[in-house]
Design a protein around this motif. Structure first.
Motif, PDB file in Angstrom:
ATOM      1  N   SER A 111     -33.177 -35.337 -10.857  1.00 46.31           N
ATOM      2  CA  SER A 111     -32.816 -36.740 -10.653  1.00 46.31           C
ATOM      3  C   SER A 111     -31.354 -36.962 -10.993  1.00 46.31           C
ATOM      4  O   SER A 111     -30.620 -37.624 -10.252  1.00 46.31           O
ATOM      5  N   ARG A 112     -30.902 -36.394 -12.105  1.00 45.34           N
ATOM      6  CA  ARG A 112     -29.509 -36.566 -12.528  1.00 45.34           C
ATOM      7  C   ARG A 112     -28.546 -35.970 -11.507  1.00 45.34           C
ATOM      8  O   ARG A 112     -27.409 -36.444 -11.351  1.00 45.34           O
ATOM      9  N   ALA A 113     -29.004 -34.934 -10.802  1.00 42.50           N
ATOM     10  CA  ALA A 113     -28.170 -34.300  -9.778  1.00 42.50           C
ATOM     11  C   ALA A 113     -28.250 -35.024  -8.436  1.00 42.50           C
ATOM     12  O   ALA A 113     -27.603 -34.608  -7.466  1.00 42.50           O
ATOM     13  N   GLY A 114     -29.050 -36.098  -8.357  1.00 44.24           N
ATOM     14  CA  GLY A 114     -29.163 -36.847  -7.106  1.00 44.24           C
ATOM     15  C   GLY A 114     -30.035 -36.174  -6.078  1.00 44.24           C
ATOM     16  O   GLY A 114     -29.884 -36.431  -4.882  1.00 44.24           O
ATOM     17  N   GLU A 115     -30.976 -35.346  -6.520  1.00 44.02           N
ATOM     18  CA  GLU A 115     -31.809 -34.574  -5.593  1.00 44.02           C
ATOM     19  C   GLU A 115     -33.272 -34.991  -5.608  1.00 44.02           C
ATOM     20  O   GLU A 115     -34.069 -34.463  -4.837  1.00 44.02           O
ATOM     21  N   LEU A 116     -33.633 -35.936  -6.466  1.00 39.25           N
ATOM     22  CA  LEU A 116     -35.029 -36.337  -6.586  1.00 39.25           C
ATOM     23  C   LEU A 116     -35.079 -37.832  -6.870  1.00 39.25           C
ATOM     24  O   LEU A 116     -34.449 -38.319  -7.815  1.00 39.25           O
ATOM     25  N   SER A 117     -35.827 -38.565  -6.065  1.00 33.55           N
ATOM     26  CA  SER A 117     -35.916 -40.010  -6.248  1.00 33.55           C
ATOM     27  C   SER A 117     -36.823 -40.356  -7.423  1.00 33.55           C
ATOM     28  O   SER A 117     -37.628 -39.536  -7.881  1.00 33.55           O
ATOM     29  N   GLU A 118     -36.689 -41.580  -7.901  1.00 32.12           N
ATOM     30  CA  GLU A 118     -37.525 -42.031  -9.013  1.00 32.12           C
ATOM     31  C   GLU A 118     -38.997 -42.028  -8.627  1.00 32.12           C
ATOM     32  O   GLU A 118     -39.860 -41.684  -9.443  1.00 32.12           O
ATOM     33  N   TRP A 119     -39.297 -42.380  -7.384  1.00 29.21           N
ATOM     34  CA  TRP A 119     -40.687 -42.400  -6.942  1.00 29.21           C
ATOM     35  C   TRP A 119     -41.284 -41.000  -6.953  1.00 29.21           C
ATOM     36  O   TRP A 119     -42.410 -40.793  -7.414  1.00 29.21           O
ATOM     37  N   ARG A 120     -40.543 -40.028  -6.462  1.00 26.56           N
ATOM     38  CA  ARG A 120     -41.063 -38.657  -6.435  1.00 26.56           C
ATOM     39  C   ARG A 120     -41.182 -38.095  -7.859  1.00 26.56           C
ATOM     40  O   ARG A 120     -42.105 -37.328  -8.156  1.00 26.56           O
ATOM     41  N   ALA A 121     -40.269 -38.505  -8.744  1.00 24.54           N
ATOM     42  CA  ALA A 121     -40.403 -38.104 -10.148  1.00 24.54           C
ATOM     43  C   ALA A 121     -41.661 -38.711 -10.759  1.00 24.54           C
ATOM     44  O   ALA A 121     -42.374 -38.064 -11.538  1.00 24.54           O
ATOM     45  N   MET A 122     -41.955 -39.954 -10.383  1.00 28.08           N
ATOM     46  CA  MET A 122     -43.163 -40.606 -10.887  1.00 28.08           C
ATOM     47  C   MET A 122     -44.412 -39.917 -10.347  1.00 28.08           C
ATOM     48  O   MET A 122     -45.427 -39.796 -11.048  1.00 28.08           O
ATOM     49  N   VAL A 123     -44.364 -39.453  -9.105  1.00 32.38           N
ATOM     50  CA  VAL A 123     -45.492 -38.715  -8.529  1.00 32.38           C
ATOM     51  C   VAL A 123     -45.743 -37.431  -9.320  1.00 32.38           C
ATOM     52  O   VAL A 123     -46.891 -37.102  -9.651  1.00 32.38           O
ATOM     53  N   LEU A 124     -44.671 -36.704  -9.643  1.00 33.89           N
ATOM     54  CA  LEU A 124     -44.814 -35.481 -10.434  1.00 33.89           C
ATOM     55  C   LEU A 124     -45.421 -35.778 -11.807  1.00 33.89           C
ATOM     56  O   LEU A 124     -46.303 -35.057 -12.284  1.00 33.89           O
ATOM     57  N   ALA A 125     -44.945 -36.840 -12.433  1.00 32.30           N
ATOM     58  CA  ALA A 125     -45.474 -37.196 -13.751  1.00 32.30           C
ATOM     59  C   ALA A 125     -46.931 -37.627 -13.658  1.00 32.30           C
ATOM     60  O   ALA A 125     -47.762 -37.246 -14.490  1.00 32.30           O
ATOM     61  N   ARG A 126     -47.257 -38.409 -12.651  1.00 29.34           N
ATOM     62  CA  ARG A 126     -48.631 -38.898 -12.494  1.00 29.34           C
ATOM     63  C   ARG A 126     -49.617 -37.774 -12.239  1.00 29.34           C
ATOM     64  O   ARG A 126     -50.700 -37.736 -12.820  1.00 29.34           O
TER      65      ARG A 126
END
Length: 492
Positions: A111-126
């Motif tokens: 995410s910090r590198a601009g390669e992953l959106s917040e939504w996709r990060a939330m999907v991974l966490a969920r």
């Protein structure tokens, strides 16, 4: 030049707001890509800020002697207000931020590198929430350590990869998660376009498939027997009739006069701006002569419209809602059809007159009681359109809240009352929160000013009533939302 990160963000926003995007196709594509990466990168410091705010607030409240179980109660709401999100969304964002910082460092790095959106990060966490910390860290490393791993991967495929890996690591955890999920079964409702709504049921897969199959089978059988309704219409009508314990409307007699209906729905109370409204049932616009409409539903539904819209062909939109269901706007013509269909039926109907001043403010009511009586509670629900008054919160009203608490000599009046959801009512009990009704010009709508522990100020203005002329914001007081804290705010 500004040295704080917040100041630098404001400077960047100013540059972007005035930027000349150019015309060259290649540059435009580069701009689209760069801005998307910028949005993704911005989510990482947002997560850092959320975690730091939560940690600092908990430490501060510990020093004040707040019990451990109540520390940090209002942080999610502060985050939600700052990000213009609902409190529920604010809690999810805070939970995601904590998980990324402590257990998913590679996801945060992407995410910090601009390669992953917040939504996709939330999907991974969920999708990894049921795993142990060690297993979650393993999935995080496998999928997000190398940026090339996620290149070209869609969100659906990402979910499939995470679930597959989770099964390999801990199949038992997924079984337990499925069992717990059964306890989360529920039914919800939300508005849809064209005066429709979505009624959604979250069910265990077996029950959901069985219910859908039964509706499909019976709808197809009725269609084959000559019912003029389409399969989707029949399934919807069957669902409504069975859920409410009603008989399904039969096809109209072809020999009957055009427009002959099958009855209407619920009794409902309505309000007006300067005159009377009408109690109405819930029924859509008349169907074709040979196609029955939806089944009548014996549930009270409120339809609020102005006297001119009801009686004089006015065009002011009306509001349709029910207990626990925030109202949605419908055209005046549709509201008049709802009134007519109910008055032509045997459904209960009644009139409740409401009055507003020229600014659209409902007439105030008062009470000496500690708790809001039923009539005053109905008034607050109508004034606040059935929705929590916290900015950006779309939850239905569950609590009637004293803006100035009773223990601070707050009165049980319409001026000192507001509708709130459970989460927002509890959040304002945290140390440092303060709500008040500011002085405002005559004939302007009810306003609540909220100050958070950081000194930031947010305003909530009651929705305008049907039939009220919309005035410029300057004549109505501050708009709902945020305002930067001033020295006066902080001093207060």
């Amino acid at each position: 030049m500004t040295t704080t990160i917040a100041g630098q963000v404001e400077e960047l926003r100013a540059v972007l707001a005035e930027a000349d995007i150019g015309q060259h196709p290649g540059e435009l594509v580069d701009l689209l890509s760069g801005l998307e990466a910028l949005k993704d990168t911005a989510c990482a410091p947002q997560a850092d800020a959320a975690v730091a705010l939560d940690a600092g607030r908990r430490l501060q409240e510990a020093e004040l002697g707040v019990p451990a179980r109540r520390r940090g109660r209002g942080v999610a709401s502060e985050i939600a207000l700052a990000r213009r999100e609902s409190p529920n969304r604010g809690q999810k964002l805070l939970s995601l931020a904590k998980m990324l910082r402590t257990e998913m460092p590679n996801t945060l790095a992407r995410s910090r590198a601009g390669e992953l959106s917040e939504w996709r990060a939330m999907v991974l966490a969920r999708e990894t929430a049921c795993l142990t910390r060690e297993h979650r860290e393993a999935v995080d490393a496998e999928l997000c350590d190398d940026p090339a791993t996620l290149a070209g991967v869609g969100t659906g495929e990402l979910v499939a990869r995470v679930r597959s890996r989770a099964v390999e690591l801990d199949q038992g955890a997924l079984v337990e998660r499925a069992k717990r999920a059964e306890n989360e079964r529920r039914v919800s409702i939300r508005p849809a376009p064209d005066t429709m709504c979505y009624l959604t049921a979250l069910l265990p897969v077996g029950q959901g498939v069985a219910a859908y199959a039964a509706l499909t089978k019976d709808a197809e059988a009725m269609g084959m027997s000559g019912d003029p309704r389409g399969k989707g219409q029949l399934m919807a009508d069957l669902l409504t009739a069975r859920a409410a314990g009603l008989d399904l409307p039969e096809p109209a007699d072809p020999a009957a006069p055009p427009g002959t209906g099958t009855g209407s729905g619920a009794g409902a109370s309505t309000g007006t701006r300067t005159g009377s409204g009408a109690g109405v049932g819930v029924q859509g616009p008349p169907a074709a002569p040979d196609v029955p409409g939806p089944p009548a539903v014996p549930v009270t539904v409120n339809i609020t419209l102005s006297d001119t819209a009801l009686l004089a062909g006015g065009h002011d939109p009306a509001l349709v809602g029910a207990d626990g269901v925030p109202p949605q706007a419908v055209p005046a013509a549709v509201a008049r059809l709802l009134v007519a269909s109910t008055l032509d039926s045997t459904a209960a109907a009644w009139i409740r007159r409401l009055y507003t001043d020229p600014g659209g403010q409902l007439v105030a009511l008062t009470s000496k009681q500690r708790f809001f009586p039923r009539g005053l509670g109905d008034y607050l629900a109508l004034r606040d359109a059935g929705t929590c008054r916290t900015p950006y919160c779309d939850a239905p009203i569950r609590h009637l809240d004293h803006i100035t608490p009773v223990d601070a000599d707050g009165e049980t009046t319409s001026e000192n009352g507001k509708g709130a959801c459970v989460a927002c009512n509890h959040a304002k009990q945290a140390p440092g929160w303060r709500e008040e009704v500011p002085d405002r010009p005559t004939h302007t709508r009810h306003t609540v000013r909220t100050r958070t522990p950081t000194g930031h100020t947010y305003y909530s203005v009651a929705p305008s009533q049907p039939g009220t002329q919309h005035r410029p914001a300057g004549q109505q007081g501050p708009a709902s939302g945020a305002r930067d804290p001033t020295a006066e705010d902080r001093a207060a």
